[in-house]
Design an enzyme around this catalytic site. Structure first.
Site, mmCIF file in Angstrom:
data_model
loop_
_atom_site.group_PDB
_atom_site.id
_atom_site.type_symbol
_atom_site.label_atom_id
_atom_site.label_comp_id
_atom_site.label_asym_id
_atom_site.label_seq_id
_atom_site.Cartn_x
_atom_site.Cartn_y
_atom_site.Cartn_z
ATOM 1 N N PHE A 1 41.713 27.814 44.239
ATOM 2 C CA PHE A 1 41.318 28.534 43.020
ATOM 3 C C PHE A 1 40.935 29.974 43.360
ATOM 4 O O PHE A 1 40.184 30.218 44.295
ATOM 5 C CB PHE A 1 40.130 27.809 42.357
ATOM 6 C CG PHE A 1 39.623 28.539 41.142
ATOM 7 C CD1 PHE A 1 40.429 28.691 40.023
ATOM 8 C CD2 PHE A 1 38.357 29.096 41.133
ATOM 9 C CE1 PHE A 1 39.972 29.376 38.905
ATOM 10 C CE2 PHE A 1 37.892 29.789 40.015
ATOM 11 C CZ PHE A 1 38.704 29.923 38.903
ATOM 12 N N GLN A 2 41.456 30.910 42.590
ATOM 13 C CA GLN A 2 41.231 32.352 42.786
ATOM 14 C C GLN A 2 41.611 32.807 44.194
ATOM 15 O O GLN A 2 40.987 33.696 44.759
ATOM 16 C CB GLN A 2 39.783 32.730 42.448
ATOM 17 C CG GLN A 2 39.502 32.605 40.947
ATOM 18 C CD GLN A 2 38.264 33.342 40.502
ATOM 19 O OE1 GLN A 2 37.298 33.491 41.246
ATOM 20 N NE2 GLN A 2 38.264 33.807 39.257
ATOM 21 N N LYS B 1 34.725 33.212 52.195
ATOM 22 C CA LYS B 1 33.379 32.833 51.783
ATOM 23 C C LYS B 1 32.575 32.218 52.922
ATOM 24 O O LYS B 1 31.375 32.486 53.062
ATOM 25 C CB LYS B 1 33.473 31.847 50.612
ATOM 26 C CG LYS B 1 32.145 31.663 49.898
ATOM 27 C CD LYS B 1 32.310 30.897 48.592
ATOM 28 C CE LYS B 1 30.975 30.778 47.873
ATOM 29 N NZ LYS B 1 31.100 30.029 46.617
ATOM 30 N N MET C 1 52.167 63.574 26.804
ATOM 31 C CA MET C 1 53.102 64.030 27.821
ATOM 32 C C MET C 1 54.443 63.304 27.686
ATOM 33 O O MET C 1 55.501 63.904 27.824
ATOM 34 C CB MET C 1 52.504 63.822 29.222
ATOM 35 C CG MET C 1 53.284 64.496 30.325
ATOM 36 S SD MET C 1 53.465 66.274 30.095
ATOM 37 C CE MET C 1 52.072 66.915 30.986
ATOM 38 N N GLU D 1 37.437 45.531 37.586
ATOM 39 C CA GLU D 1 37.501 45.914 38.997
ATOM 40 C C GLU D 1 38.246 47.222 39.235
ATOM 41 O O GLU D 1 37.951 47.957 40.171
ATOM 42 C CB GLU D 1 38.139 44.793 39.826
ATOM 43 C CG GLU D 1 37.244 43.570 39.999
ATOM 44 C CD GLU D 1 37.411 42.546 38.891
ATOM 45 O OE1 GLU D 1 38.069 42.851 37.886
ATOM 46 O OE2 GLU D 1 36.875 41.427 39.034
#
Lengths: 214, 592
Positions: B116-117, B166, B488, B54
């Protein structure tokens, strides 16, 4: 249509009186919008390092998360919050007014105002301290527990401060006191020796003096 | 009959996206967004690009947005989908990239239940976005989506999250046309003409003027870059660009002094220090630009054009602030300069240019490449050759970078004459930005040459996106300057921490040629200077995605450098130069 003299009206009257005035064929006076909105081009001195206190009023959309956005801005950028109040201020409950008392150098205060102003749900930001005279009031509930002479003395001082007794038992009072922050501080200080048990304060509500509105 | 409840929330969402002109979405499916993916499956108007992580979806959308000027769109699922996107969101916030990120959420009745999630996406992303929304009612859905696009692209652009439970996308919802006006958010874009007049008066009086232009000019569109170029040509003033601003002024122009700041050129930084009038446009006086604040451009009267009022006087107090769109303000300055009868001080300007030319004569970016057979490739030389060879081929070239030494060398040695050709993570400094960003650019410009200039450490942070390149046959070229160090950080350890290279060696590196092969791309390698040109040419000729692994000098440091806590006139020059500036203080060591 007769117009009423400006001084007779305050902006807060406008909402509730509007239907009455309209029925009577009168127009309410326009509020004074010459109030500086946000200082778009503030003059700053880079050498000014003295912190000042600022009472900032923010008119926001009354939506979920808006207070978290404002508070998050202060904590995330390391600004102080000395006092904070928030409540819906119009009849429909669409807008809330947040009053924040903060402190910092002029540069920091200007930055706080600019940061607040760019939040999406913010309608207006006003620095009441800078923009002219204003009134700031706070409500406190103060519980004092004691008997005998101390109880009588607490009552006497409460009278002097025009505090109301909103709850009483034989051994305790709850005083309600409204006023400027320093007045409430002074009252609490006096109660300390007279059985001060608990304090709950609202934080300040503030408005500009005169006909100016933010 | 748009107000009828006949379509599902997911269909309403896609309709709103279509009405906002969305052509492509970068995303990754999951449980909470299944209804949206089902609706996507049943239409052809919007293309979905399936990323492999993502974070990469957000960077890809950033690359797409930065190269096209459109709003980039991301679609991720709830919980880990949303939290993975956070780095990209903050990156876009810091660099002012317009994005709309649609996140799935558990159904409204489960919110707050540790389902969940489930994650508190609006809570987590509140400081990571310009604004965010949780849609709680179907009737708000279309309006919120339109508003999200308006907020993302208006004023100072930024990322906006729309959290979609949802049930909201499953249930029927009404449609609403794009709203005309936002209730509270109406950023000012027109300049105040009184301030413009003050600015022109300052510019006319200037004896040692300087224009400092940043990413805001690019965000304001190509017309702003044209206006900047016109203003500079008309006034004869020198121009420097920030890292984010590269390309907004043609690098090939003699009035261009190169990039300024920590790894900027000697002439740009000394001109910033020595100027008596500084015109800042769409730049925010970032700490990487200013160096030590109390020694920043001490003798100049400053004009600052910015669309974001909170950028004004944030770090550096300015005399003439102009809150406006950079393009509109620059056009107003051009008009006011032309209309003004006041003479400008031409002899002073000529002597200022003579001074700048002596600084230029120092050639602060110079390096020595051993051209003998088997010579070790200098990273600067690799980028210089990449620039020269791509320019000779005269194809439109888009460069993205990761973060580190290679990024600074790319900024110094790759030159841009047009805006929107340079995509880099400036404010947040996100390693792993370049490959997904290049992917987003290639989606927007399928026929262009898109190159990710990378380091071997950064590229591994989003290497999984090679899979996306393969799936969509995107011929992105990954040009790795491989010095086997997090260069760096190693450089700072060398300069500040007694060469104790704590955890900066890139141990156990993959074989990048085989890695390319396993991702259906082409791998190549250049070990020495005589192989370099052939590899670059082969890379550019290759029709597939390429990983070119360029073995470069491990000891090379990125110079010039203003150490943290030092001023512009205290630059460290490289080993090619005899004298150097004041160097590093204990106070500076504590800074980042």
């Amino acid at each position: 249509m007769p117009a009423l003299p400006m001084q007779a009206w305050r902006w807060s009257d406008r909402c509730c009186l509007l239907p009455i005035l309209t029925r009577q064929g009168m127009t309410p006076p326009r509020p004074d919008h010459t109030f500086p909105r946000t200082l778009v081009y503030p003059m700053l001195s880079p050498t000014d390092t003295t912190p000042r206190s600022a009472t900032i009023s923010v008119l926001v959309d009354n939506e979920s998360g808006v207070l978290a956005r404002v508070i998050g801005l202060f904590s995330g950028r390391g600004y102080n919050i000395d006092s904070l109040t928030v409540a819906p201020v119009d009849a429909a409950g669409l807008h809330s007014r947040i009053n924040v008392v903060t402190s910092g150098t002029s540069m920091v205060i200007e930055q706080i105002k600019a940061q607040l102003d760019r939040l999406v749900p913010v309608h207006r930001v006003a620095d009441l301290t800078m923009d002219g005279p204003h009134v700031a009031r706070e409500l406190a509930l103060i519980k004092v527990i004691g008997t005998g002479e101390r109880r009588v003395e607490a009552m006497r001082i409460a009278d002097t401060f025009r505090a109301h007794v909103v709850d009483t038992t034989l051994g305790s009072f709850v005083f309600e006191l409204t006023g400027a922050t320093d007045k409430i501080d002074a009252f609490i200080e006096l109660m300390r020796d007279l059985g001060l048990a608990e304090v709950s304060r609202s934080g300040i509500a503030a408005l500009a003096r005169g006909s100016r509105v933010i | 009959m748009s107000a009828e409840w006949t379509q599902s929330g997911a269909e309403i969402l896609l309709r709103a996206l279509k009405d906002q002109g969305v052509e492509v979405i970068f995303g990754y499916p999951g449980g909470a967004v299944l209804p949206i993916y089902d609706a996507l499956f049943q239409q052809n108007a919007i293309r979905h690009i399936l990323v492999r992580h993502e974070q990469a979806a957000v960077h890809a959308a950033e690359g797409y947005a930065r190269s096209t000027g459109k709003v980039g769109v991301v679609l991720v699922t709830s919980g880990p989908g949303a939290t993975n996107a956070v780095t990209g969101l903050v990156d876009a916030l810091m660099d002012s990239i317009p994005l709309v990120c649609l996140t799935g959420q558990v159904p409204t009745h489960l919110i707050g239940n540790d389902a969940f999630q489930e994650a508190d996406t609006t809570g987590i992303t509140r400081p990571a976005t310009k604004h965010n929304y949780l849609v709680k009612r179907g009737e708000d859905l279309a309006r919120v989506v339109h508003e999200a696009f308006y907020v993302a692209r208006s004023g100072r652009p930024g990322p906006v999250v729309v959290d979609l439970p949802k049930d909201i996308v499953i249930n029927k919802a009404p449609y609403a046309e794009p709203a005309v006006q936002h209730a509270s958010y109406r950023p000012r874009t027109e300049p105040d003409l009184g301030q413009i007049a003050k600015a022109v008066a300052l510019m006319k009086q200037a004896k040692r003027p300087m224009i400092y232009a940043g990413g805001g000019v690019i965000n304001a569109g190509p017309a702003a870059s044209d206006a900047l170029t016109r203003l500079a040509r008309m006034t004869g003033f020198p121009v420097t660009n920030t890292l984010m601003g590269l390309g907004c002024y043609p690098a090939s122009d003699p009035q261009f002094l190169g990039m300024l700041g920590m790894h900027g050129t000697y002439e740009a930084n000394l001109a910033m220090h020595g100027c008596d009038m500084l015109l800042a446009v769409g730049a925010r006086f970032d700490d990487r630009v200013t160096g030590r604040l109390n020694a920043f451009s001490p003798d100049s009267r400053k004009i600052h054009i910015d669309i974001d009022g909170s950028s004004i006087n944030k770090n550096v107090p300015v005399e003439v602030p102009i809150i406006a769109d950079a393009g509109k303000a620059l056009a107003a300055l051009v008009a006011a300069w032309q209309a003004s009868d006041a003479p400008s001080d031409k002899p002073a300007l000529a002597s200022w240019w003579r001074q700048i030319d002596t600084w230029r004569g120092k050639d602060s970016l110079k390096f020595t490449q051993n051209m003998a057979r088997g010579g070790i490739i200098k990273p600067q030389y690799a980028i210089q050759r990449l620039f020269e060879i791509t320019r000779a081929r005269s194809k439109d070239v888009f460069i993205t970078t990761e973060v580190g030494q290679h990024q600074m060398w790319a900024a110094q040695h790759f030159h841009f004459d047009k805006p929107n050709r340079w995509m880099t993570s400036g404010g947040l400094g996100t390693m792993g930005y370049g490959l997904p960003a290049a992917m987003g650019v290639q989606i927007a410009y399928p026929d262009a040459c898109v190159i990710d200039i990378a380091g071997e450490a950064s590229i591994l942070m989003n290497i999984q996106e090679m899979g996306t390149l393969a799936q969509y046959r995107l011929p992105v070229k990954v040009f790795i300057l491989n010095n086997q160090y997090m260069g760096m950080v190693r450089q700072w350890q060398e300069l500040l921490h007694g060469s104790r290279y704590s955890e900066t060696y890139s141990a156990a590196l993959p074989d990048f040629v085989k890695l390319a092969d396993s991702f259906h791309a082409t791998g190549m390698r250049a070990q020495s200077v005589d192989e370099l040109d052939a590899v670059i040419n082969a890379m550019l000729d290759c029709p597939t995605a390429v990983i070119a692994d360029i073995a470069v000098d491990q000891a090379e440091n990125c110079f010039p450098m203003i150490p943290s806590g030092a001023a512009h006139n205290e630059m460290l020059l490289g080993p090619e130069h005899e004298e150097s500036g004041a160097g590093i203080t204990d106070a500076g060591m504590a800074l980042v």
